[in-house]
Write a protein that holds these residues in place. Structure first.
Motif, PDB file in Angstrom:
ATOM      1  N   LEU A 186     -31.305  16.487  20.471  1.00  0.00           N
ATOM      2  CA  LEU A 186     -32.280  16.820  21.502  1.00  0.00           C
ATOM      3  C   LEU A 186     -33.011  15.534  21.891  1.00  0.00           C
ATOM      4  CD1 LEU A 186     -33.673  20.140  20.017  1.00  0.00           C
ATOM      5  CD2 LEU A 186     -32.005  19.874  21.865  1.00  0.00           C
ATOM      6  N   GLN A 187     -32.950  15.211  23.174  1.00  0.00           N
ATOM      7  CA  GLN A 187     -33.397  13.907  23.644  1.00  0.00           C
ATOM      8  C   GLN A 187     -34.891  13.657  23.427  1.00  0.00           C
ATOM      9  OE1 GLN A 187     -32.468  13.218  27.740  1.00  0.00           O
ATOM     10  NE2 GLN A 187     -32.943  11.054  27.676  1.00  0.00           N
ATOM     11  N   LYS A 188     -35.710  14.676  23.601  1.00  0.00           N
ATOM     12  CA  LYS A 188     -37.153  14.486  23.564  1.00  0.00           C
ATOM     13  C   LYS A 188     -37.788  14.864  22.230  1.00  0.00           C
ATOM     14  CE  LYS A 188     -37.840  15.139  28.532  1.00  0.00           C
ATOM     15  NZ  LYS A 188     -38.601  15.871  29.572  1.00  0.00           N
ATOM     16  N   VAL A 189     -36.971  15.019  21.204  1.00  0.00           N
ATOM     17  CA  VAL A 189     -37.485  15.481  19.912  1.00  0.00           C
ATOM     18  C   VAL A 189     -37.223  14.429  18.843  1.00  0.00           C
ATOM     19  CG1 VAL A 189     -37.303  17.250  18.125  1.00  0.00           C
ATOM     20  CG2 VAL A 189     -37.112  17.888  20.525  1.00  0.00           C
ATOM     21  N   LYS A 190     -38.227  14.199  18.014  1.00  0.00           N
ATOM     22  CA  LYS A 190     -38.068  13.324  16.854  1.00  0.00           C
ATOM     23  C   LYS A 190     -38.706  14.005  15.651  1.00  0.00           C
ATOM     24  CE  LYS A 190     -38.549   8.637  15.151  1.00  0.00           C
ATOM     25  NZ  LYS A 190     -38.852   7.227  15.477  1.00  0.00           N
ATOM     26  N   VAL A 191     -38.042  13.913  14.503  1.00  0.00           N
ATOM     27  CA  VAL A 191     -38.538  14.526  13.271  1.00  0.00           C
ATOM     28  C   VAL A 191     -38.932  13.425  12.298  1.00  0.00           C
ATOM     29  CG1 VAL A 191     -37.958  16.006  11.322  1.00  0.00           C
ATOM     30  CG2 VAL A 191     -37.091  16.556  13.593  1.00  0.00           C
ATOM     31  N   ALA A 192     -40.089  13.569  11.664  1.00  0.00           N
ATOM     32  CA  ALA A 192     -40.560  12.579  10.695  1.00  0.00           C
ATOM     33  C   ALA A 192     -41.230  13.288   9.535  1.00  0.00           C
ATOM     34  CB  ALA A 192     -41.534  11.602  11.356  1.00  0.00           C
ATOM     35  N   GLU A 193     -41.183  12.637   8.379  1.00  0.00           N
ATOM     36  CA  GLU A 193     -41.911  13.154   7.221  1.00  0.00           C
ATOM     37  C   GLU A 193     -43.374  12.729   7.315  1.00  0.00           C
ATOM     38  OE1 GLU A 193     -39.909  12.484   3.387  1.00  0.00           O
ATOM     39  OE2 GLU A 193     -38.195  11.817   4.584  1.00  0.00           O
ATOM     40  N   ALA A 194     -44.252  13.527   6.751  1.00  0.00           N
ATOM     41  CA  ALA A 194     -45.689  13.251   6.836  1.00  0.00           C
ATOM     42  C   ALA A 194     -46.034  11.884   6.231  1.00  0.00           C
ATOM     43  CB  ALA A 194     -46.468  14.356   6.136  1.00  0.00           C
ATOM     44  N   ALA A 195     -45.349  11.518   5.164  1.00  0.00           N
ATOM     45  CA  ALA A 195     -45.650  10.255   4.492  1.00  0.00           C
ATOM     46  C   ALA A 195     -45.110   9.048   5.252  1.00  0.00           C
ATOM     47  CB  ALA A 195     -45.097  10.268   3.079  1.00  0.00           C
ATOM     48  N   ASN A 196     -44.229   9.265   6.235  1.00  0.00           N
ATOM     49  CA  ASN A 196     -43.586   8.145   6.935  1.00  0.00           C
ATOM     50  C   ASN A 196     -43.985   8.050   8.403  1.00  0.00           C
ATOM     51  OD1 ASN A 196     -42.182   7.540   4.578  1.00  0.00           O
ATOM     52  ND2 ASN A 196     -40.470   8.867   5.113  1.00  0.00           N
ATOM     53  N   LEU A 197     -45.100   8.625   8.775  1.00  0.00           N
ATOM     54  CA  LEU A 197     -45.534   8.559  10.171  1.00  0.00           C
ATOM     55  C   LEU A 197     -45.897   7.132  10.554  1.00  0.00           C
ATOM     56  CD1 LEU A 197     -47.827  11.690  10.680  1.00  0.00           C
ATOM     57  CD2 LEU A 197     -45.533  11.319  11.570  1.00  0.00           C
ATOM     58  N   ASN A 198     -45.649   6.791  11.813  1.00  0.00           N
ATOM     59  CA  ASN A 198     -46.111   5.498  12.302  1.00  0.00           C
ATOM     60  C   ASN A 198     -46.857   5.687  13.620  1.00  0.00           C
ATOM     61  OD1 ASN A 198     -44.223   4.830  14.708  1.00  0.00           O
ATOM     62  ND2 ASN A 198     -42.789   5.390  13.088  1.00  0.00           N
ATOM     63  N   THR A 199     -47.711   4.742  13.931  1.00  0.00           N
ATOM     64  CA  THR A 199     -48.605   4.849  15.091  1.00  0.00           C
ATOM     65  C   THR A 199     -47.823   4.914  16.394  1.00  0.00           C
ATOM     66  OG1 THR A 199     -50.246   3.578  13.863  1.00  0.00           O
ATOM     67  CG2 THR A 199     -50.595   3.800  16.216  1.00  0.00           C
ATOM     68  N   TYR A 200     -46.724   4.177  16.481  1.00  0.00           N
ATOM     69  CA  TYR A 200     -45.945   4.161  17.733  1.00  0.00           C
ATOM     70  C   TYR A 200     -45.419   5.549  18.066  1.00  0.00           C
ATOM     71  CZ  TYR A 200     -42.227   3.146  21.071  1.00  0.00           C
ATOM     72  OH  TYR A 200     -41.426   3.157  22.171  1.00  0.00           O
ATOM     73  N   ASP A 201     -44.804   6.224  17.079  1.00  0.00           N
ATOM     74  CA  ASP A 201     -44.261   7.562  17.325  1.00  0.00           C
ATOM     75  C   ASP A 201     -45.365   8.556  17.674  1.00  0.00           C
ATOM     76  OD1 ASP A 201     -41.639   6.820  16.950  1.00  0.00           O
ATOM     77  OD2 ASP A 201     -41.622   7.303  14.819  1.00  0.00           O
ATOM     78  N   LEU A 202     -46.516   8.422  17.026  1.00  0.00           N
ATOM     79  CA  LEU A 202     -47.621   9.334  17.310  1.00  0.00           C
ATOM     80  C   LEU A 202     -48.113   9.180  18.745  1.00  0.00           C
ATOM     81  CD1 LEU A 202     -49.653   8.965  13.983  1.00  0.00           C
ATOM     82  CD2 LEU A 202     -48.520  11.054  14.794  1.00  0.00           C
ATOM     83  N   LEU A 203     -48.313   7.943  19.175  1.00  0.00           N
ATOM     84  CA  LEU A 203     -48.832   7.713  20.525  1.00  0.00           C
ATOM     85  C   LEU A 203     -47.777   7.969  21.598  1.00  0.00           C
ATOM     86  CD1 LEU A 203     -50.940   4.461  19.951  1.00  0.00           C
ATOM     87  CD2 LEU A 203     -51.739   6.828  20.115  1.00  0.00           C
ATOM     88  N   ASN A 204     -46.505   7.907  21.211  1.00  0.00           N
ATOM     89  CA  ASN A 204     -45.426   8.123  22.175  1.00  0.00           C
ATOM     90  C   ASN A 204     -45.141   9.604  22.401  1.00  0.00           C
ATOM     91  OD1 ASN A 204     -43.352   7.059  23.905  1.00  0.00           O
ATOM     92  ND2 ASN A 204     -41.842   7.637  22.362  1.00  0.00           N
ATOM     93  N   ALA A 205     -45.731  10.469  21.590  1.00  0.00           N
ATOM     94  CA  ALA A 205     -45.445  11.906  21.678  1.00  0.00           C
ATOM     95  C   ALA A 205     -46.430  12.609  22.616  1.00  0.00           C
ATOM     96  CB  ALA A 205     -45.507  12.537  20.294  1.00  0.00           C
ATOM     97  N   ASP A 206     -45.907  13.587  23.352  1.00  0.00           N
ATOM     98  CA  ASP A 206     -46.767  14.459  24.159  1.00  0.00           C
ATOM     99  C   ASP A 206     -47.338  15.586  23.309  1.00  0.00           C
ATOM    100  OD1 ASP A 206     -46.288  13.021  26.514  1.00  0.00           O
ATOM    101  OD2 ASP A 206     -44.438  14.117  26.895  1.00  0.00           O
ATOM    102  N   THR A 207     -46.598  15.964  22.264  1.00  0.00           N
ATOM    103  CA  THR A 207     -47.047  17.036  21.377  1.00  0.00           C
ATOM    104  C   THR A 207     -46.727  16.670  19.935  1.00  0.00           C
ATOM    105  OG1 THR A 207     -46.654  18.727  23.068  1.00  0.00           O
ATOM    106  CG2 THR A 207     -46.848  19.480  20.786  1.00  0.00           C
TER     107      THR A 207
END
Length: 210
Positions: A171-192
């Motif tokens: 799925l093009q607009k979906v990314k899965v991450a573990e809570a312990a491995n979050l990074n700021t770029y992925d957080l700010l790049n997400a709409d939800t």
């Protein structure tokens, strides 16, 4: 801030969860987020760019013409950067673009990103993903039920969930991450930011003491 807990069919379970102010309610530090994103993008660069300088290109070093009497500048080699096929002046060389950031600053950046998402009402909470077997169409149906199918969505799980990962990777607009491995770029790049209840507990345990 309170969030309603949804199930995988998109229905409200009737339960509400209060987000921790220590994780989702701090004053965002924009400079810390900038530095963390800059480091993340810098670390993605291979740094293997290279162009040949005049001592590396192949070509004759024979004098092209006599030094004097031509009315022009002296030309000593075809490898000179002024000729086509010659070496490049001050060209790129392999280098390492990565740089160091303190752990505390990176934690502040992640907390700032989480708080920014919460302020903008971009956080959703689901009780769990009930997937019997990895299947992209089934997972896409869950995202449609949760009304996030058309948005860039970062799904956070407490631990590595192979079924969720395999179901979502196409799925093009979906990314899965573990809570312990979050990074700021992925957080700010997400709409939800789509959290499971277990991942929310993990996040609060990881960052509430910061």
């Amino acid at each position: 801030m309170e969030l309603s807990v949804l199930n995988s069919t998109g229905q409200d379970t009737g339960r509400k969860v209060t987000l921790s102010d220590a994780v989702f309610g701090i004053e965002p530090n924009t400079h810390a987020m900038y530095l963390d994103v800059k480091q993340y993008l810098a670390n993605q660069r291979q740094g293997t760019h290279k162009s040949k300088e005049r001592n590396e290109v192949s070509g004759t070093t024979k004098k092209l013409k006599k030094q004097k009497g031509t009315g022009g500048a002296r030309a000593g080699s075809m490898k000179s950067p002024v000729f086509i096929g010659g070496g490049r002046v001050f060209g790129p060389r392999p280098r390492n673009y990565s740089f160091k950031l303190n752990k505390k600053l990176k934690n502040i950046a992640r907390l700032s990103a989480l708080s920014t998402l919460a302020r903008n009402n971009k956080v959703a909470l689901v009780d769990a993903f009930t997937i019997e077997a990895p299947k992209t169409s089934a997972f896409a149906g869950i995202l449609t039920n949760l009304k996030v199918a058309e948005r860039k969505t970062l799904i956070v799980t407490a631990q590595k969930d192979e079924k969720v990962y395999l179901s979502s990777r196409n799925l093009q607009k979906v990314k899965v991450a573990e809570a312990a491995n979050l990074n700021t770029y992925d957080l700010l790049n997400a709409d939800t930011l789509l959290l499971t209840e277990d991942s929310l507990k993990t996040l609060e345990q990881l960052y509430s003491a910061e």
